[in-house]
Design a protein around this motif. Structure first.
Motif, PDB file in Angstrom:
ATOM      1  N   PHE A   1     -78.586  14.279  16.586  1.00 35.52           N
ATOM      2  CA  PHE A   1     -79.566  13.417  17.250  1.00 35.52           C
ATOM      3  C   PHE A   1     -79.241  13.303  18.734  1.00 35.52           C
ATOM      4  N   ASP A   2     -80.243  12.870  19.487  1.00 36.52           N
ATOM      5  CA  ASP A   2     -80.107  12.672  20.927  1.00 36.52           C
ATOM      6  C   ASP A   2     -80.090  11.186  21.229  1.00 36.52           C
ATOM      7  N   VAL A   3     -79.318  10.809  22.245  1.00 38.58           N
ATOM      8  CA  VAL A   3     -79.293   9.415  22.711  1.00 38.58           C
ATOM      9  C   VAL A   3     -79.597   9.408  24.198  1.00 38.58           C
ATOM     10  N   LEU A   4     -80.557   8.584  24.575  1.00 40.44           N
ATOM     11  CA  LEU A   4     -80.987   8.492  25.967  1.00 40.44           C
ATOM     12  C   LEU A   4     -80.725   7.082  26.470  1.00 40.44           C
ATOM     13  N   ARG A   5     -80.110   6.965  27.616  1.00 45.46           N
ATOM     14  CA  ARG A   5     -79.880   5.639  28.196  1.00 45.46           C
ATOM     15  C   ARG A   5     -80.650   5.518  29.509  1.00 45.46           C
ATOM     16  N   VAL A   6     -81.338   4.410  29.671  1.00 41.38           N
ATOM     17  CA  VAL A   6     -82.134   4.142  30.873  1.00 41.38           C
ATOM     18  C   VAL A   6     -81.604   2.877  31.524  1.00 41.38           C
ATOM     19  N   ASP A   7     -81.121   2.976  32.744  1.00 44.93           N
ATOM     20  CA  ASP A   7     -80.595   1.821  33.477  1.00 44.93           C
ATOM     21  C   ASP A   7     -81.488   1.496  34.668  1.00 44.93           C
TER      22      ASP A   7
END
Length: 590
Positions: A196-202
């Protein structure tokens, strides 16, 4: 009187493996187990007690023996602490707990052996290296009349006594799953073993927005970003609020998202009272299993991805640049902080020449850094990091105060008035109380604000045009001059000239440096200088380094010339000597 058992098989399980009513339990690693597993009735009773108070408890709980060794942890503790059972079982409690100074380690062991309940405030070190303040409630674990150890129930105190936080699943502001829910979901996905992919948005500048506009505006941005993520990424993606200014998204299908796609969708400004509020977004992306085989490794990779994105200011996986670059950047940031504290920076001045009057008009203030170990550090290396980390604010205020000191000295020693231009960063200009700080300093040092020119790039003006316009009008009314630096590098230049109160146009050095080999540069330079005269603005040609460029600047009839042809940036004393001995004729006859 209690006695400590020393015999038994450490590998024997606490319950019969044949018990089908309950899940198989991890081995209870202790020497006293065998002695208490002789009678089935006793085993059954202990089984039920153990299930009720320990395994099925929603509160993080650890079992510690009389020597201070962790011998069992429940699932809630593993999720809260972000460890696997193998990480903790058989390890000393001191690997996990950081006991308050008022309760040294030997006192903790002594309390366990006293067979009385007690509470202690301490910290736990979780699996990703964070220290979390907790309240540990210890209850003696006794079988028969024998003290075995203590049950340690862990209450999170990171935001006060939030004993029920473990059961909370939603972020109250956005209604998204919260950080704890994300960690549970991540553990579940990780256990399933699928990729799976994990995306973080700050939201990079949320703290600044809160300071300038207030927390209501910051909250509006968070809600808008959460709604945009849901709309853009769809229901198949698990989206959560990960931190104060960050979101995390997980998907089993590859998140093939380009920088332009994502930024276009989620970083549009929000409107408040007809005013647009802009914010900056950072994005990090990791993949399981490529970027970490354990949950804690995935979290670390996600943090690293964001940090590296801060360094490069681009959408990328952390694998595209090495960790060494990040380490160097963090070290340099620390060195900058130390340099500010230890006064390692020095103010330099580069002369600005009124060539028609054949005299020095003033100078541009420039920052220089001589590191005690590494020597001279280029502004190209430390200024971008200072801007990114916010250290540029403290740095800018230091420069402005040093300029005030120089002007005060010149005033007290009867040196003829000379103006000094000071570079103002985007973070300074939009910071609450910016002008108040400047006015306070000029009043403190008894300086005429007309001797100070505030120099800003086009991008600083255009970041929030309406707000910048109001601030600069106030700056002019307070007596400061305003200059647009690097004019001609941005598409909105002419529009800015029509809207902003300006005194000076400083033309980007690339035009003069290509003047004698590029016909278009000649036309552009001539037009800009003609435009400045029509708008009653002083024109400055910077970056003049050769006689040919000097002659070209004069031919174009600009007002002020600046560059290495006259002088490089100089320390204060050297500049004073240069200005005092300035002989214009030397440069004409070169």
């Amino acid at each position: 009187m209690t006695h400590q058992r020393s015999s038994g098989n450490a590998n024997q399980t606490f319950f019969n493996e044949g018990d089908k009513n309950h899940q198989s339990l991890s081995p209870l690693h202790s020497t006293w187990v065998t002695a208490f597993l002789k009678e089935e009735d006793t085993l059954s009773i202990l089984h039920q007690i153990y299930l009720s108070l320990f395994i099925n408890n929603y509160t993080p709980t650890v079992l510690i023996d009389l020597q201070g060794q962790i011998i069992q942890v429940n699932q809630s503790a593993l999720e809260f602490l972000q460890y696997s059972s193998a990480d903790l079982i058989l390890s000393p409690y001191s690997n996990l707990l950081r006991i308050n100074k008022k309760s040294p380690d030997d006192m903790f062991i002594k309390k366990i052996n006293e067979s009385n309940p007690f509470k202690v405030e301490c910290q736990v070190l979780n699996g990703i290296g964070e220290l979390i303040p907790v309240l540990l409630s210890a209850t003696p674990f006794v079988i028969g009349e024998e003290l075995i150890g203590t049950f340690g129930v862990i209450h999170d105190m990171s935001e006060g006594y939030r004993l029920n936080e473990i059961t909370a699943s939603k972020d109250p502001l956005t209604s998204l799953p919260n950080r704890l829910s994300f960690l549970k979901e991540l553990t579940k996905w990780h256990t399933n073993g699928e990729s799976f992919d994990v995306l973080r948005v700050d939201i990079e500048n949320l703290k600044d927005i809160n300071s300038v506009y207030g927390y209501e505006i910051g909250d509006s941005i968070l809600k808008n970003v959460s709604e945009r993520l849901i709309t853009f990424l769809g229901k198949q993606t698990f989206i959560s609020r990960f931190g104060d200014a960050s979101f995390v998204c997980m998907a089993t299908d590859e998140l093939k998202i380009s920088k332009n796609q994502l930024l276009k969708r989620i970083s549009k400004p929000i409107k408040v009272d007809k005013e647009e509020i802009f914010f900056r977004v950072l994005i990090g992306k990791v993949y399981f299993p490529q970027d970490g085989l354990e949950v804690k490794d995935i979290i670390k990779s996600l943090d690293l991805s964001i940090q590296l994105n801060k360094c490069r200011k681009r959408f990328s996986s952390q694998k595209e640049i090495g960790e060494q670059e990040l380490i160097q950047r963090v070290k340099l940031e620390n060195e900058i902080t130390m340099a500010l504290k230890k006064n390692q920076f020095e103010l330099f001045l580069q002369p600005k020449v009124l060539w028609k009057e054949k005299k020095i008009k003033g100078a541009e203030a420039l920052l220089r850094w001589t590191h005690p170990r590494y020597g001279a550090v280029s502004p190209v290396d430390f200024i971008p990091i200072a801007e990114e980390t916010g250290l540029i604010i403290e740095m800018g205020e230091w420069v402005f105060e040093e300029v005030c000191k120089v002007l005060q000295k010149w005033k007290n020693t009867n040196i003829p008035d000379k103006t000094i231009s000071v570079n103002i960063s985007i973070q300074q200009l939009y910071r609450k109380g910016f002008l108040d700080t400047l006015v306070t300093l000029v009043n403190q040092y008894g300086i005429n604000p007309n001797l100070i020119e505030l120099e800003m790039t086009e991008s600083t003006f255009s970041y929030d045009t309406k707000k910048a316009q109001r601030i600069l009008v106030d700056c002019q009314q307070a007596g400061f001059h305003v200059s647009m630096d690097d004019f001609g590098t941005d598409y909105s230049s002419l529009n800015l000239l029509a809207e902003f109160p300006l005194d000076t146009l400083k033309i980007d050095k690339r035009f003069i440096q290509s003047y004698n080999r590029n016909e278009r540069s000649q036309v552009i330079l001539k037009s800009i200088i003609s435009l400045s005269k029509g708008l009653h603005l002083q024109s400055v040609v910077e970056g003049v380094e050769t006689l040919l460029e000097f002659e070209a600047a004069k031919k174009l009839d600009c007002d002020i010339i600046q560059g290495y042809y006259f002088s490089k940036p100089l320390p204060i004393q050297k500049f004073e000597e240069y200005a005092n001995q300035f002989d214009y004729s030397i440069y004409i006859n070169t």
